[in-house]
Enzyme design. Structure first.
Site, PDB file in Angstrom:
ATOM      1  N   GLY A 161     -56.300  11.841  71.914  1.00 48.96           N
ATOM      2  CA  GLY A 161     -56.516  11.152  70.657  1.00 48.96           C
ATOM      3  C   GLY A 161     -57.627  11.794  69.851  1.00 48.96           C
ATOM      4  O   GLY A 161     -58.153  12.841  70.185  1.00 48.96           O
ATOM      5  N   SER A 162     -57.989  11.156  68.770  1.00 50.52           N
ATOM      6  CA  SER A 162     -59.082  11.641  67.932  1.00 50.52           C
ATOM      7  C   SER A 162     -59.341  10.623  66.834  1.00 50.52           C
ATOM      8  O   SER A 162     -58.471   9.813  66.494  1.00 50.52           O
ATOM      9  CB  SER A 162     -58.752  12.989  67.268  1.00 50.52           C
ATOM     10  OG  SER A 162     -58.441  13.975  68.208  1.00 50.52           O
ATOM     11  N   ASN A 163     -60.538  10.703  66.263  1.00 52.72           N
ATOM     12  CA  ASN A 163     -60.834  10.054  64.989  1.00 52.72           C
ATOM     13  C   ASN A 163     -61.143  11.156  63.992  1.00 52.72           C
ATOM     14  O   ASN A 163     -61.881  12.093  64.318  1.00 52.72           O
ATOM     15  CB  ASN A 163     -62.056   9.131  65.080  1.00 52.72           C
ATOM     16  CG  ASN A 163     -61.929   8.115  66.202  1.00 52.72           C
ATOM     17  OD1 ASN A 163     -60.950   7.397  66.295  1.00 52.72           O
ATOM     18  ND2 ASN A 163     -62.947   8.051  67.060  1.00 52.72           N
TER      19      ASN A 163
END
Length: 865
Positions: free
Chosen positions: A238-240
């Site tokens: 994932g990531s932001n």
């Protein structure tokens, strides 16, 4: 060659090593001159000294604090040379092994692997034949890119020539498999990197695929039960990503927050560098292992970050087989033969010799065959829905949108050189090489841009409608894999499910750039691994193919927390009362460790458990066949007391965080909830960031409040794991990166709903021979939270964290690389930034020449041909 600093050299500063070959030739000539001067006057004069050869490559490497290399070169080939050399010093083992992997040669050195995993991988990569794809496409690459790859290989090989095998770092010290590479090796590896969201996840599934008449097992064929197919969840890849424009930044210029959640081990780690060719390129950021460009970062004109896309990079096909012909399938009522491929690999045997192993693998006209095996105890009836096995009735194949993506490096290099946001966008339109990520970008003028431009199967409207109908209940197997693994399974016997060719697409069958989701804003765009739909909630993106992702669906707790941090306007909010971020507010926001699940439910949970002492729940023992249950009575008062004093953060000193995590982790559907039993108000697509919400009331028919039952379950799990309910988070959540140490790690999981995510994952293909592997507890008590008898072991999550902004004096920012710059356990840069991250400390990004010159700790200039 290495040079020894003279006694007068400043400590840690290496002297330049220019024109090494010319210096040796000149010395030899001088020696000859002295010798002949003492001889007969009639002797012939010595031959003239050879004219010095101008080196092909020349680069200067300056390392500043924490080992960050700033590489300056005269041209792109020289830049690659400097990168290859500097990278090899930090990660030689990983890239060397990955090149072997892509060639299908690891079993020759490491043996078949547990469950035939290494030999199976070799067979699959031989089937994919990425080296041939690279050799074929290399002449079509831009000249500067060819030079960059050739230079990188030369720089990597120079490090090897200077470093005897006995002096290589652990774990490849003394290894005979660490070998020189060439430019097409690199390009083949880059194609492999592009498959991370598709074929990469099916390597053993392809290796295990064989017709039911072919017999079971054998070298290179993973046996049933030896591997389990699981898609990496948002915690693993994932990531932001935030890009803020002039309406949300305090100085009216662009700002970017990069927060990729990626493995801390293996080939998907990131390497930080600053790359400069005067007049051509000046870019700072991180790139993937062995990829000589910046993936996430900035130059003077644009800054950008990425998040893993939730869209589809492949489609799977169920092929109905002809009776008694397990390699013949029906297509529009006609028989089609699968294509056999006879493949041979070398496998090292236990006594040290090698043997040649040959097997036949098959492809359909879509692509390779694969299997997703049934799990232990799964009946035939359940396997028809929950597995994809090669039977007498069906076989399975897939098509990969990235298998022909040879443009990854051209894409990254074009982005790195962009002189404006518009030029940055033009690279996406012209090259279309982004493999599997969303992009958020900002410029100095305060404009922002979002796109999910990843290669996406271009299915017809008829095919999309049929698939959605099947997911809605028309086909249990299709629905199961869509809902549990986010996979698209289609009927391979129907031509309507073929990908559609369209003008403007990089390759046949994928969606052209003109039809992918895009959004321009001057306030912000963001993504946290849900679809493109709410890149800015004030302007939803709608009307796109479900192959890009889904619209009007429940959002993850992390997406909701990201949006709240970006959009709340209040005195104690992330951006203060004015709603505009300063650099400090940006840093504090992304590492605030606020919990969305707690902000939704915490107060009511604490109120419901106050004054209660015991509660019961039914504990399931899955170790028995069939599973058994027993009713357990648990003292919940200490856990409730710990919750009552919790600060609702997942910081290292937070007490009560472990209780909340285990409580929230008892509820299925919480992270993307549309109907979790903890919520009273269900998801409403007209209020996607506000719903679901509100703690569900206690049952009026049961004997016990479900909140107390879940708290009993959470307390029991912690007790059995040996974790006190009043533990500080940092005492039980840690990384064992440094042998013998437990470095406390802050951050949450998907059930916590923090922006900063950490956890344990296995999304890598490197073996223990190439990189450190964090040991985990032997008993997993909660698969949703990662609780083991060793606590919460971290080897995954927030990796390169950057908060930067454009100023009148150029780009400024701070960052931290959570697992540090080097894979060498003896390097001072192996865990130094891990300690920074543990303390929530940022370090300045050095970008200007004055900043770098003032902070250079090591410097060397290398040249060669």
């Amino acid at each position: 060659m290495h040079s020894t600093p003279p006694a007068s050299s400043p400590r840690g500063v290496l002297p330049v090593t220019r024109r090494t070959r010319w210096q040796l030739s000149l010395l030899a000539g001088l020696t000859l001159t002295v010798a002949t001067a003492c001889g007969d006057d009639d002797e012939e004069p010595p031959p003239p000294t050879p004219t010095p050869t101008t080196p092909t490559y020349e680069a200067t490497i300056r390392r500043t604090a924490h080992g960050i290399p700033h590489i300056q070169a005269k041209d792109m080939g020289s830049l690659g040379y400097g990168q290859g050399y500097a990278f090899a010093k930090d990660h030689v083992c990983i890239l060397a092994e990955q090149i072997l992997k892509v060639k299908g040669e690891r079993a020759r050195y490491f043996g078949p692997g547990d469950g035939q995993s290494i030999a199976g991988s070799d067979f699959t990569y031989r089937l994919l034949d990425l080296p041939s794809r690279a050799r074929k496409s290399f002449p079509d690459q831009p000249a500067e890119l060819q030079a960059l790859l050739k230079g990188y290989a030369a720089g990597f090989n120079r490090y090897l020539s200077e470093t005897p095998a006995a002096n290589l770092p652990q774990p490849c010290k003394g290894a005979d498999w660490v070998q020189p590479i060439n430019e097409t090796d690199l390009l083949a590896y880059h194609i492999s990197v592009g498959l991370a969201a598709s074929s990469y996840q099916l390597i053993l599934a392809m290796a295990a695929a064989q017709p039911p008449t072919a017999g079971a097992g054998g070298l290179g064929v993973p046996p049933p039960g030896s591997f389990k197919f699981t898609r990496p969840d948002a915690q693993q890849v994932g990531s932001n990503g935030w890009a803020l424009g002039k309406d949300k930044s305090a100085n009216g210029r662009g700002m970017v927050v990069a927060n990729p959640h990626f493995p801390w081990e293996g080939e998907l780690k990131l390497w930080e560098s600053h790359l400069t060719v005067p007049g051509e390129l000046n870019v700072y950021g991180v790139g993937l292992m062995g990829v000589p460009a910046v993936l996430i970062g900035f130059n003077e004109n644009v800054a950008w970050t990425h998040t893993f896309s939730s869209g589809q990079r492949m489609t799977m096909y169920r092929l109905p087989l002809v009776k008694d012909k397990p390699t013949t399938y029906l297509y529009e009522g006609q028989e089609r033969q699968m294509t056999p491929h006879k493949i041979s690999i070398l496998v090292k045997l236990p006594e040290g010799s090698t043997t040649n192993v040959t097997r036949t693998m098959y492809t359909s006209h879509y692509g390779p065959m694969f299997v997703i095996p049934r799990q232990p105890g799964m009946s035939d009836a359940v396997a028809k829905v929950g597995a994809m096995e090669w039977t007498q009735e069906y076989a399975y194949s897939f098509r990969d949108a990235n298998i022909d993506n040879t443009q990854l490096m051209a894409q990254f290099l074009g982005m790195d050189k962009a002189r404006s946001l518009q030029e940055f966008k033009d690279v996406y339109n012209r090259v279309q090489g982004i493999p599997w990520v969303n992009t958020m970008a900002a410029d100095p003028q305060g404009n922002t841009w979002y796109t999910d431009a990843t290669p996406t199967p271009n299915l017809s409207a008829e095919a999309r409608s049929a698939w959605l109908a099947a997911v809605a209940g028309g086909d249990p197997q299709i629905a199961t894999f869509a809902q549990q693994q986010s996979l698209v399974l289609l009927d391979g016997s129907k031509a309507m499910n073929e990908w559609q060719n369209e003008a403007g697409a990089r390759s046949p069958g994928i969606v052209p750039f003109s039809k992918v989701p895009q959004l321009d804003r001057t306030d912000f765009v963001f993504n946290a691994n849900d679809s493109y739909w709410l890149a800015n909630p004030l302007q939803p993106l709608t009307g796109f193919s479900p192959m890009h992702g889904r619209e009007s669906v429940g959002q993850s707790l992390r997406t909701r927390m990201n949006a709240k941090l970006l959009m709340e306007v209040r005195e104690d909010g992330a951006s203060g009362a004015d709603g505009k971020f300063t650099p400090t507010e940006l840093e504090n926001a992304i590492l605030s460790n606020r919990s969305m699940s707690a902000e939704l439910l915490y107060a009511d949970v604490v109120q419901r458990c106050q004054g209660k002492t015991t509660a019961t729940y039914n504990r399931t023992n899955n170790a028995t066949i069939p599973p058994t249950t027993e009713t357990v009575t648990v003292n919940i008062k200490p856990a409730c007391d710990a919750l009552a004093g919790w600060n609702q953060r997942f910081d290292v000193d937070s007490v009560g965080a472990v209780v909340w995590r285990e409580f929230a982790g008892t509820a299925s559907g919480l992270t993307h909830a549309t109907g979790s039993p903890l919520y009273a108000v269900p998801f409403d697509p007209t209020k996607p960031l506000e719903t679901p919400n509100t703690l569900a009331p206690a049952s009026t028919t049961g004997n016990q409040d479900h909140v107390l039952t879940r708290l009993a379950q959470a307390t029991d799990a912690l007790n059995r794991a040996g974790v006190a309910v009043n533990s500080r988070l940092g005492d039980v959540q840690y990384t064992p990166r440094v042998r013998g140490q437990k470095i406390a790690i802050h951050g949450g999981t998907d059930v916590d709903g923090t922006a900063n995510i950490v956890g344990y994952g296995s999304f890598k293909s490197t073996t223990d021979a190439a990189d450190f592997t964090a040991p985990r507890g032997s008993i997993l008590f909660n698969g949703r939270t990662g609780l083991t008898d060793a606590g919460y072991v971290i080897n995954n999550g927030s990796s390169f964290i950057m908060a930067m902004n454009f100023t009148e004096n150029g780009p400024k920012g701070r960052a931290v690389l959570t697992y540090s710059e080097s894979s060498d356990p003896t390097s001072p840069y192996f865990a130094d930034q891990t300690q920074l991250f543990s303390r929530k400390e940022w370090r300045p990004i050095l970008f200007s020449e004055a900043e770098i010159a003032a902070a250079t700790a090591e410097q060397m200039t290398i040249s060669g041909n």
